[in-house]
Design a protein around this motif. Structure first.
Motif, PDB file in Angstrom:
ATOM      1  N   ASN A 112       0.943  -1.349  -0.001  1.00 31.95           N
ATOM      2  CA  ASN A 112      -0.140  -0.040  -0.168  1.00 31.95           C
ATOM      3  C   ASN A 112       1.016   1.361   0.054  1.00 31.95           C
ATOM      4  N   SER A 128      -3.267   8.168   3.473  1.00 31.23           N
ATOM      5  CA  SER A 128      -4.780   7.299   3.372  1.00 31.23           C
ATOM      6  C   SER A 128      -4.396   5.835   2.871  1.00 31.23           C
ATOM      7  N   ALA A 183      -4.691   2.281   4.927  1.00 34.59           N
ATOM      8  CA  ALA A 183      -5.444   0.991   4.334  1.00 34.59           C
ATOM      9  C   ALA A 183      -4.817  -0.420   4.585  1.00 34.59           C
ATOM     10  N   ARG A 231      -4.529  -0.963   8.346  1.00 33.56           N
ATOM     11  CA  ARG A 231      -5.899  -1.483   8.705  1.00 33.56           C
ATOM     12  C   ARG A 231      -5.779  -2.963   8.451  1.00 33.56           C
ATOM     13  N   TYR A 289     -11.038  -2.144  12.826  1.00 40.76           N
ATOM     14  CA  TYR A 289     -11.438  -2.071  11.255  1.00 40.76           C
ATOM     15  C   TYR A 289     -12.203  -0.902  10.824  1.00 40.76           C
ATOM     16  N   ASP A 290     -13.244  -0.681  11.604  1.00 44.71           N
ATOM     17  CA  ASP A 290     -14.156   0.456  11.694  1.00 44.71           C
ATOM     18  C   ASP A 290     -13.543   1.633  11.999  1.00 44.71           C
ATOM     19  N   SER A 319     -10.800   2.681   9.336  1.00 46.74           N
ATOM     20  CA  SER A 319     -11.644   2.997   8.070  1.00 46.74           C
ATOM     21  C   SER A 319     -12.186   4.536   8.373  1.00 46.74           C
ATOM     22  N   ALA A 320     -12.762   4.865   9.431  1.00 42.62           N
ATOM     23  CA  ALA A 320     -13.090   6.359   9.707  1.00 42.62           C
ATOM     24  C   ALA A 320     -11.832   7.270   9.711  1.00 42.62           C
ATOM     25  N   GLU A 336      -9.224   6.873   7.801  1.00 37.27           N
ATOM     26  CA  GLU A 336      -8.937   6.963   6.436  1.00 37.27           C
ATOM     27  C   GLU A 336      -9.765   7.765   5.859  1.00 37.27           C
ATOM     28  N   ARG A 337     -11.089   7.588   5.891  1.00 30.79           N
ATOM     29  CA  ARG A 337     -11.981   8.420   5.038  1.00 30.79           C
ATOM     30  C   ARG A 337     -11.690   9.940   5.371  1.00 30.79           C
ATOM     31  N   ARG A 347     -12.019   7.341  -2.577  1.00 30.72           N
ATOM     32  CA  ARG A 347     -11.707   6.012  -2.112  1.00 30.72           C
ATOM     33  C   ARG A 347     -12.072   5.044  -3.358  1.00 30.72           C
TER      34      ARG A 347
END
Length: 247
Positions: free
Chosen positions: A132, A169, A173, A176, A228-229, A232-233, A235-236, A246
């Motif tokens: 990544n 970001s 990922a 994560r 994970y959630d 992800s938040a 990252e967003r 994304r």
């Protein structure tokens, strides 16, 4: 507040309550026991095992991130491009050897405890972070890097002020994915005397106590989903700040 967030906060609160005071939830697991078996694992406290489990995962992730991102930066510089195949081979080591095999090889050298587990998780987490980071650093818009050169930024300034911030970001990922894999994989560390939640699962298997297996698996599974959630938040949020979309 969004319903999804409320649900996650409730699940987190229940997880913390269960880990801190598991006996309160004994009635939930009691139907899974038989012949007077205990419903809650008490050899070590769930709180101690959970903290130790997360500490090993965090340490392995920090080390894997430092090495993987460092390698990605190296091979994306003109002087390090020739090391890309070697770097890929190094990052693939953890995926080539199963964590159990790494534990078996590490125990004679490091002894029993958390150290072999840390090595196994570190090696297993390298590849997703490296790939990544490599993707993030090699897919930057050419106009951005050219603009950075145009204003007179040095190579180091472009890396630290433009390239890495824009790639964060994408790197996150990979982190994560690595963390979620490590949270689940760390359970095998208990086979070499590491304090992880695998201890509860192994105790359940040895005593044929489904309640132990369920509570160990439940804590690990819920932690993995929440982490994970949460990542992800983040990252967003980073993608919104940099104006990225994304995939």
């Amino acid at each position: 507040m969004r319903p999804g967030l409320i649900i996650r906060l409730v699940v987190l609160a229940l997880l913390v309550a269960f880990v801190v005071t598991p006996q309160t939830f004994a009635f939930v697991f009691q139907p899974l026991t038989k012949n007077g078996q205990p419903a809650i694992y008490t050899q070590n406290t769930l709180l101690t095992l959970t903290i130790s489990h997360l500490a090993i995962v965090a340490a392995a992730t920090v080390l894997a991130t430092a090495i993987a991102v460092g390698l990605a930066v190296l091979v994306t510089r003109p002087f390090g491009a020739e090391f890309l195949p070697l770097s890929r081979s190094l990052a693939n080591i953890g995926q080539t050897f199963p964590p159990v095999a790494v534990l078996a090889l590490a125990v004679p050298v490091l002894g029993f405890g958390w150290q072999p587990t840390l090595v196994a998780l570190f090696l297993y987490g390298l590849l997703p972070i490296f790939e990544n980071a490599l993707t993030g650093l090699t897919t930057l818009p050419p106009s951005v890097t050219e603009a950075a050169r145009g204003v007179g930024m040095t190579d180091r300034q472009r890396l630290t002020q433009v390239e890495l911030p824009l790639a964060t970001s994408v790197i996150l990922a990979g982190i994560r994915l690595s963390v979620v894999i490590s949270v689940a994989t760390a359970t095998i560390g208990s086979t070499v005397a590491a304090w992880t939640l695998g201890e509860v699962i192994i105790a359940g298997l040895l005593s044929n106590n489904i309640a132990f297996i369920a509570q160990g698996g439940l804590v690990v599974g819920v932690m993995a989903v929440l982490i994970y959630d949460g990542l992800s938040a983040v990252e967003r949020m980073l993608m919104r700040r940099t104006g990225q979309r994304r995939a």
